[in-house]
Scaffold this motif. Structure first.
Motif, PDB file in Angstrom:
ATOM      1  N   ALA A  83      37.731  42.726  51.634  1.00  0.00           N
ATOM      2  CA  ALA A  83      37.911  42.089  52.783  1.00  0.00           C
ATOM      3  C   ALA A  83      39.202  43.245  53.607  1.00  0.00           C
ATOM      4  CB  ALA A  83      37.325  41.300  53.684  1.00  0.00           C
ATOM      5  N   VAL A  84      40.374  42.851  53.022  1.00  0.00           N
ATOM      6  CA  VAL A  84      41.621  43.059  53.417  1.00  0.00           C
ATOM      7  C   VAL A  84      41.858  44.704  54.021  1.00  0.00           C
ATOM      8  CG1 VAL A  84      43.964  42.846  53.490  1.00  0.00           C
ATOM      9  CG2 VAL A  84      42.076  40.679  53.158  1.00  0.00           C
ATOM     10  N   PRO A  85      42.374  45.377  52.781  1.00  0.00           N
ATOM     11  CA  PRO A  85      41.747  44.822  50.752  1.00  0.00           C
ATOM     12  C   PRO A  85      43.236  44.922  50.526  1.00  0.00           C
ATOM     13  CG  PRO A  85      42.024  47.440  51.140  1.00  0.00           C
ATOM     14  CD  PRO A  85      42.527  47.200  52.702  1.00  0.00           C
ATOM     15  N   ALA A  86      43.235  43.572  49.814  1.00  0.00           N
ATOM     16  CA  ALA A  86      44.680  43.180  49.085  1.00  0.00           C
ATOM     17  C   ALA A  86      44.295  42.012  48.098  1.00  0.00           C
ATOM     18  CB  ALA A  86      45.373  43.298  50.472  1.00  0.00           C
ATOM     19  N   ILE A  87      44.848  42.394  47.140  1.00  0.00           N
ATOM     20  CA  ILE A  87      44.936  40.821  46.098  1.00  0.00           C
ATOM     21  C   ILE A  87      45.419  39.959  46.551  1.00  0.00           C
ATOM     22  CG2 ILE A  87      45.375  40.225  43.632  1.00  0.00           C
ATOM     23  CD1 ILE A  87      42.978  42.062  43.848  1.00  0.00           C
ATOM     24  N   GLU A  88      47.201  39.867  47.602  1.00  0.00           N
ATOM     25  CA  GLU A  88      47.395  39.076  47.755  1.00  0.00           C
ATOM     26  C   GLU A  88      46.755  37.746  48.901  1.00  0.00           C
ATOM     27  OE1 GLU A  88      48.493  42.504  47.054  1.00  0.00           O
ATOM     28  OE2 GLU A  88      49.528  42.178  45.824  1.00  0.00           O
ATOM     29  N   GLY A  89      47.732  37.111  48.761  1.00  0.00           N
ATOM     30  CA  GLY A  89      46.792  36.181  49.850  1.00  0.00           C
ATOM     31  C   GLY A  89      45.606  35.650  49.468  1.00  0.00           C
ATOM     32  N   THR A  90      44.399  36.271  48.787  1.00  0.00           N
ATOM     33  CA  THR A  90      43.684  35.581  47.700  1.00  0.00           C
ATOM     34  C   THR A  90      43.763  34.769  46.426  1.00  0.00           C
ATOM     35  OG1 THR A  90      42.913  37.241  46.040  1.00  0.00           O
ATOM     36  CG2 THR A  90      42.540  37.973  48.344  1.00  0.00           C
ATOM     37  N   ASP A  91      42.841  34.075  45.998  1.00  0.00           N
ATOM     38  CA  ASP A  91      43.230  33.165  44.841  1.00  0.00           C
ATOM     39  C   ASP A  91      42.760  34.065  43.587  1.00  0.00           C
ATOM     40  OD1 ASP A  91      44.750  31.478  45.771  1.00  0.00           O
ATOM     41  OD2 ASP A  91      43.335  30.340  46.293  1.00  0.00           O
ATOM     42  N   LEU A  92      42.368  35.141  43.499  1.00  0.00           N
ATOM     43  CA  LEU A  92      41.416  36.119  42.482  1.00  0.00           C
ATOM     44  C   LEU A  92      42.442  36.235  41.205  1.00  0.00           C
ATOM     45  CD1 LEU A  92      39.553  37.948  42.254  1.00  0.00           C
ATOM     46  CD2 LEU A  92      40.784  40.271  42.615  1.00  0.00           C
ATOM     47  N   LYS A  93      43.586  35.642  41.484  1.00  0.00           N
ATOM     48  CA  LYS A  93      44.403  36.266  39.968  1.00  0.00           C
ATOM     49  C   LYS A  93      44.740  34.449  39.093  1.00  0.00           C
ATOM     50  CE  LYS A  93      47.846  39.472  40.792  1.00  0.00           C
ATOM     51  NZ  LYS A  93      49.485  39.581  41.018  1.00  0.00           N
ATOM     52  N   ARG A  94      44.376  33.495  39.871  1.00  0.00           N
ATOM     53  CA  ARG A  94      44.205  32.350  39.580  1.00  0.00           C
ATOM     54  C   ARG A  94      41.970  32.657  38.380  1.00  0.00           C
ATOM     55  NH1 ARG A  94      43.059  26.988  42.513  1.00  0.00           N
ATOM     56  NH2 ARG A  94      41.904  25.351  41.129  1.00  0.00           N
ATOM     57  N   TYR A  95      41.204  33.535  38.381  1.00  0.00           N
ATOM     58  CA  TYR A  95      39.477  33.355  37.799  1.00  0.00           C
ATOM     59  C   TYR A  95      39.454  34.426  37.588  1.00  0.00           C
ATOM     60  CZ  TYR A  95      39.351  28.889  41.662  1.00  0.00           C
ATOM     61  OH  TYR A  95      39.758  27.988  42.271  1.00  0.00           O
ATOM     62  N   ALA A  96      40.357  35.479  37.810  1.00  0.00           N
ATOM     63  CA  ALA A  96      40.505  36.728  37.078  1.00  0.00           C
ATOM     64  C   ALA A  96      41.848  37.155  35.859  1.00  0.00           C
ATOM     65  CB  ALA A  96      39.597  38.099  38.493  1.00  0.00           C
ATOM     66  N   ALA A  97      41.282  37.747  35.184  1.00  0.00           N
ATOM     67  CA  ALA A  97      41.832  38.154  34.644  1.00  0.00           C
ATOM     68  C   ALA A  97      41.726  40.127  33.942  1.00  0.00           C
ATOM     69  CB  ALA A  97      42.932  37.641  33.282  1.00  0.00           C
ATOM     70  N   ALA A  98      42.240  40.271  32.547  1.00  0.00           N
ATOM     71  CA  ALA A  98      42.720  41.662  31.964  1.00  0.00           C
ATOM     72  C   ALA A  98      41.370  42.407  32.593  1.00  0.00           C
ATOM     73  CB  ALA A  98      41.748  41.006  30.678  1.00  0.00           C
ATOM     74  N   GLU A  99      40.074  42.968  32.101  1.00  0.00           N
ATOM     75  CA  GLU A  99      39.226  44.237  32.944  1.00  0.00           C
ATOM     76  C   GLU A  99      38.903  43.633  34.246  1.00  0.00           C
ATOM     77  OE1 GLU A  99      35.266  46.094  32.388  1.00  0.00           O
ATOM     78  OE2 GLU A  99      36.717  45.211  29.864  1.00  0.00           O
ATOM     79  N   ALA A 100      38.740  42.294  34.401  1.00  0.00           N
ATOM     80  CA  ALA A 100      38.039  41.911  36.318  1.00  0.00           C
ATOM     81  C   ALA A 100      39.133  41.990  36.852  1.00  0.00           C
ATOM     82  CB  ALA A 100      37.403  40.919  36.003  1.00  0.00           C
ATOM     83  N   LEU A 101      40.704  41.755  36.682  1.00  0.00           N
ATOM     84  CA  LEU A 101      41.483  41.861  37.886  1.00  0.00           C
ATOM     85  C   LEU A 101      41.708  43.147  37.618  1.00  0.00           C
ATOM     86  CD1 LEU A 101      43.339  41.205  39.480  1.00  0.00           C
ATOM     87  CD2 LEU A 101      44.814  40.323  37.464  1.00  0.00           C
ATOM     88  N   SER A 102      42.024  44.418  36.762  1.00  0.00           N
ATOM     89  CA  SER A 102      41.998  45.526  36.614  1.00  0.00           C
ATOM     90  C   SER A 102      40.873  46.249  37.555  1.00  0.00           C
ATOM     91  CB  SER A 102      41.706  45.799  35.292  1.00  0.00           C
ATOM     92  OG  SER A 102      43.502  45.379  34.202  1.00  0.00           O
TER      93      SER A 102
END
Length: 199
Positions: A83-102
């Motif tokens: 919705a931003v779009p940006a990974i920063e400012g979210t906790d996505l890296k806390r719950y995603a890694a590897a292919e899902a994060l990429s």
């Protein structure tokens, strides 16, 4: 994702029951024989047993519950990033890694490049652990759920109007995901969308 169970107390019924119990107890005391009173004996109140504690959750079931909670948190953070779009400012890296994060990072980059965002939210239901390998050095679980993207759309950031994109007739389908536990935290590593499996 412990649940708290609240017990309601119907006062209009509880009070009469309580009073009836008191009356019965008083009658029992006054009707005792003189010989009992002379001996100084009195009926001892009945002590009910302490309520039993619920059985502790099985470690494997607890691990699965933690994985499901992380999975749901992942789907809370993904729409925030898009919705931003940006990974920063979210906790996505806390719950995603590897292919899902990429994949999330690539989507964010594409949205930025095309001056678009994603509005609305996906709806994830029926999340279920379909397999688990909890004894491995790196524990993992597979989760299957139903993903509804009918109210999650790409929008032009300037106009706020839906962007012209190729439409998919299926907007509610099965998604399967692999999660692993890294340093005590569950993370979504990858997922597969099954548009041929509506749900």
């Amino acid at each position: 994702m412990a649940r708290l169970v609240q017990l309601g107390w119907n006062c209009t019924r509880a009070v009469p029951v309580f009073l009836t119990a008191c009356v019965a107890l008083t009658a029992a005391c006054t009707s005792s024989s003189d010989s009992d009173s002379e001996k100084g004996t009195a009926a001892k109140p009945t002590v009910s047993a302490a309520p039993s504690k619920p059985a502790p959750l099985d470690p494997d079931e607890a691990a699965k519950a933690d994985a499901l909670a992380a999975y749901k948190a992942y789907w809370t953070e993904v729409p925030k990033a898009f919705a931003v779009p940006a990974i920063e400012g979210t906790d996505l890296k806390r719950y995603a890694a590897a292919e899902a994060l990429s994949k999330a990072e690539v989507t964010v980059a594409n949205l930025k490049k095309n001056h678009r965002v994603m509005t609305g939210e996906p709806v994830v239901t029926n999340a279920t652990v379909t397999s688990a390998e909890l004894e491995k050095k790196t524990p993992n679980v597979s989760i299957s759920s139903c993903l509804d993207v009918s109210k999650w759309q790409i929008t032009d950031k300037k106009t706020g109007k839906p962007a012209p994109v190729a439409t998919n007739p299926v907007t509610k389908y099965v998604i399967t995901s692999l999660l692993e536990r890294w340093d005590g935290s569950w993370k979504v590593l990858k997922y597969d969308l099954h548009a041929d499996q509506p749900c």
